[in-house]
Write a protein that holds these residues in place. Sequence first.
Motif: not given
Length: 181
Positions: A97-103
């Motif tokens: 989530y932090d590095l790619f924005g994947i939820t």
Amino acid sequence: MRASVEIGEVVIHTDRDSLLGLLETLRDDPRFAFEQLMDICGVDWPQRAERFDVVYNLLSVSLNHRIRVIVTTDEASAVPSVCGVWPCATWWEREAYDLFGITFSGQADLRRILTDYGFVGHPLRKDFPLTGYVEVRYDEERRQVIYEPVKLTQDYRRFDFISPWEGMTTLPGDEKAHREG
């Protein structure tokens, strides 16, 4: 769902809806016995509609096997959290989530883990600028950390774009080789 052998390792491509059932089967079925989730990582493919791969690397200690499970997603669609299957997944899901924005849906602790809470963007996306958006420095006068927009000063740089090897006629140390006499 499709499976293949890539570089000597079994890889399963699945969809978001089938992910939890597949991972539970791989963990609980004694024919597979993948007891350990080794890591979860993201991969960014910005030219695809579902630009992210979420990669799960599993290990069967008892059978000495490894397997990779890959699910694709986009910026808006959440991947089901697997922390109910493997509690250690929380840390890796937070990292993705932090590095790619994947939820991840069902993830109770989806917050930044490696960057600052006020950080803008996701630094491992391929469209993230190499310089970032802000600079961080400590200001002695104000005695605090300051966030400022990135300033790229190029005034004092001169680029000739010629390789140093193309312009050299004599390598250092070979001066005597070209002397007459």
